[in-house]
Design a protein around this motif. Structure first.
Motif, PDB file in Angstrom:
ATOM      1  N   VAL A 208      36.476 -46.434  12.075  1.00 27.93           N
ATOM      2  CA  VAL A 208      35.740 -45.299  10.980  1.00 27.93           C
ATOM      3  C   VAL A 208      36.951 -45.666   9.665  1.00 27.93           C
ATOM      4  N   THR A 209      36.085 -45.696   8.471  1.00 27.30           N
ATOM      5  CA  THR A 209      37.012 -46.009   7.232  1.00 27.30           C
ATOM      6  C   THR A 209      37.266 -44.625   6.657  1.00 27.30           C
ATOM      7  N   VAL A 210      38.200 -44.129   6.128  1.00 27.91           N
ATOM      8  CA  VAL A 210      38.582 -43.138   5.369  1.00 27.91           C
ATOM      9  C   VAL A 210      39.503 -43.398   4.429  1.00 27.91           C
ATOM     10  N   THR A 211      39.438 -42.646   3.246  1.00 28.81           N
ATOM     11  CA  THR A 211      40.234 -42.847   1.880  1.00 28.81           C
ATOM     12  C   THR A 211      40.998 -41.721   1.615  1.00 28.81           C
ATOM     13  N   SER A 212      42.067 -41.751   0.976  1.00 29.41           N
ATOM     14  CA  SER A 212      42.842 -40.715   0.529  1.00 29.41           C
ATOM     15  C   SER A 212      42.119 -39.979  -0.839  1.00 29.41           C
ATOM     16  N   LYS A 213      42.800 -38.991  -1.323  1.00 35.03           N
ATOM     17  CA  LYS A 213      42.355 -38.402  -2.565  1.00 35.03           C
ATOM     18  C   LYS A 213      42.546 -39.273  -3.811  1.00 35.03           C
TER      19      LYS A 213
ATOM     20  N   PRO B  57      52.019 -40.053  -5.318  1.00 35.55           N
ATOM     21  CA  PRO B  57      52.088 -40.084  -3.487  1.00 35.55           C
ATOM     22  C   PRO B  57      51.590 -38.980  -2.953  1.00 35.55           C
ATOM     23  N   ASP B  58      51.583 -37.707  -3.699  1.00 40.36           N
ATOM     24  CA  ASP B  58      50.966 -36.544  -2.762  1.00 40.36           C
ATOM     25  C   ASP B  58      49.424 -36.738  -2.518  1.00 40.36           C
ATOM     26  N   LEU B  59      48.523 -37.431  -3.574  1.00 44.35           N
ATOM     27  CA  LEU B  59      47.159 -37.502  -3.194  1.00 44.35           C
ATOM     28  C   LEU B  59      46.914 -38.581  -2.025  1.00 44.35           C
ATOM     29  N   GLY B  60      47.927 -39.448  -1.937  1.00 43.39           N
ATOM     30  CA  GLY B  60      47.615 -40.557  -0.885  1.00 43.39           C
ATOM     31  C   GLY B  60      48.019 -39.763   0.561  1.00 43.39           C
TER      32      GLY B  60
ATOM     33  N   ALA C 218      46.524 -45.087   1.336  1.00 40.75           N
ATOM     34  CA  ALA C 218      47.092 -44.074   2.168  1.00 40.75           C
ATOM     35  C   ALA C 218      48.480 -44.265   2.412  1.00 40.75           C
ATOM     36  N   ARG C 219      49.230 -42.873   2.365  1.00 43.76           N
ATOM     37  CA  ARG C 219      50.597 -42.679   2.760  1.00 43.76           C
ATOM     38  C   ARG C 219      50.626 -42.265   4.314  1.00 43.76           C
ATOM     39  N   VAL C 220      51.942 -42.413   4.835  1.00 36.84           N
ATOM     40  CA  VAL C 220      51.925 -42.046   6.196  1.00 36.84           C
ATOM     41  C   VAL C 220      51.432 -40.710   6.503  1.00 36.84           C
ATOM     42  N   ALA C 221      51.554 -39.618   5.915  1.00 39.07           N
ATOM     43  CA  ALA C 221      51.190 -38.376   6.226  1.00 39.07           C
ATOM     44  C   ALA C 221      49.767 -38.135   6.344  1.00 39.07           C
TER      45      ALA C 221
ATOM     46  N   SER D 168      42.116 -44.386  -7.179  1.00 36.73           N
ATOM     47  CA  SER D 168      42.513 -45.855  -7.401  1.00 36.73           C
ATOM     48  C   SER D 168      43.815 -46.185  -7.106  1.00 36.73           C
ATOM     49  N   ARG D 169      44.048 -47.465  -7.289  1.00 32.88           N
ATOM     50  CA  ARG D 169      45.327 -47.912  -6.801  1.00 32.88           C
ATOM     51  C   ARG D 169      46.643 -47.321  -7.829  1.00 32.88           C
ATOM     52  N   ALA D 170      46.093 -47.709  -8.975  1.00 31.62           N
ATOM     53  CA  ALA D 170      47.019 -46.797  -9.995  1.00 31.62           C
ATOM     54  C   ALA D 170      47.521 -45.444  -9.977  1.00 31.62           C
ATOM     55  N   GLU D 171      46.427 -44.527  -9.382  1.00 34.62           N
ATOM     56  CA  GLU D 171      46.657 -43.204  -9.362  1.00 34.62           C
ATOM     57  C   GLU D 171      47.444 -43.152  -7.953  1.00 34.62           C
ATOM     58  N   TYR D 172      47.282 -44.164  -6.705  1.00 35.47           N
ATOM     59  CA  TYR D 172      47.872 -44.027  -5.635  1.00 35.47           C
ATOM     60  C   TYR D 172      49.388 -44.085  -6.070  1.00 35.47           C
ATOM     61  N   LEU D 173      49.716 -44.894  -7.087  1.00 37.89           N
ATOM     62  CA  LEU D 173      51.075 -45.479  -6.995  1.00 37.89           C
ATOM     63  C   LEU D 173      51.925 -44.387  -7.838  1.00 37.89           C
TER      64      LEU D 173
END
Length: 263
Positions: free
Chosen positions: A79-84, A95-98, A157-160, A87-92
């Motif tokens: 199953v594929t899930v994405t974080s909040k 970190p909280d959204l990841g 994704a981040r670890v959490a 985009s990659r730029a926002e992910y970097l």
């Protein structure tokens, strides 16, 4: 007169010493000098490594191809899930959204001992290079003793993020495979984070980490899987993971009243 490598005769014993030592490490040691600067070759090697690290961070995970490889582990359709992070730029930048999922409704909740979450993290390249093979080694090591949930592939994704996914999966232990932050020596290193009784709000102190997985130079798949197996068994016995749970598979550590050793 210098030789083909640009080394003066008087410097050859020193160069030979560093050449031999360099075979046992990926660190940048004994680089030499040209006047007051590094040799051009070493400067270009550094720039190349820096570019590879940047590329490893920014390259997108090839989800469709990766899902096909993950399914070969034989524990169900991923199953594929994405974080909040949108985009990659926002992910970097955020970190909280990841750490929070956009939607986990596609995950069917069950009653499983272990769940695997394969996350792109800060090196999607590491996950593409090692994630599927590492998962197969883990399944081989653990499937005869524990029930395993269908895998989840997580992007941005981040670890959490694994804690939220684990809650949706209904697993007692979550094992997150994630691309580690690239360095100037290794751009494709994979990490594994294990959390027993996962739930949103768990901290890094509640997890155990196995890092530097990138054979043949780094930790191998089979050895990493054995460490995970020991940690899973120890966490189930102890009732928790994290700082109280120690991996002693590669070292002799005395057992104390505050820690549980794993043989």
């Amino acid at each position: 007169m210098s030789d083909k490598a640009g080394v003066e005769p008087a410097q050859r014993p020193v160069a030979q010493f560093w050449d031999e030592l360099r075979l046992s490490t990926q660190a940048r040691i004994g680089l030499g000098r040209t006047g007051d600067s590094l040799p051009t070759r070493r400067v270009l090697e550094f720039r190349s490594a820096h570019a590879a690290a940047r590329d490893a961070v920014h390259m997108p995970l090839e989800v469709d191809a990766f899902v096909v490889d993950v399914e070969k582990a034989g524990i169900g359709a991923p199953v594929t899930v994405t974080s909040k992070a949108s985009s990659r730029a926002e992910y970097l930048r955020r970190p909280d959204l990841g750490r929070e999922p956009e939607d986990v409704s596609s995950i069917v909740k069950g009653d499983f001992d272990i769940g695997f979450v394969l996350s792109d993290g800060l090196s999607p390249r590491a996950l593409m290079d090692h994630g599927a093979a590492m998962l197969e080694a883990l399944v081989t090591e653990l499937s005869d003793r524990y029930s395993i949930a269908p895998p989840v592939v997580a992007t941005e994704a981040r670890v959490a993020l694994g804690d939220h996914i684990a809650e949706a999966m209904g697993v007692r232990t979550v094992v997150v495979l994630i691309g580690e932050r690239p360095g100037l020596s290794v751009a494709d290193s994979l990490g594994i984070y294990l959390t027993h009784l996962p739930a949103p709000g768990k901290s890094d102190a509640d997890r155990n980490c196995i890092s530097n997985i990138h054979p043949p130079e780094g930790l191998g798949y089979a050895q990493s899987a054995k460490i995970v197996a020991g940690l899973v068994a120890g966490a189930r016995k102890l009732g928790r993971s994290g700082v109280a749970l120690k991996d002693t598979s590669r070292a002799d550590v005395l057992e104390s009243s505050e820690t549980l050793t794993i043989e």
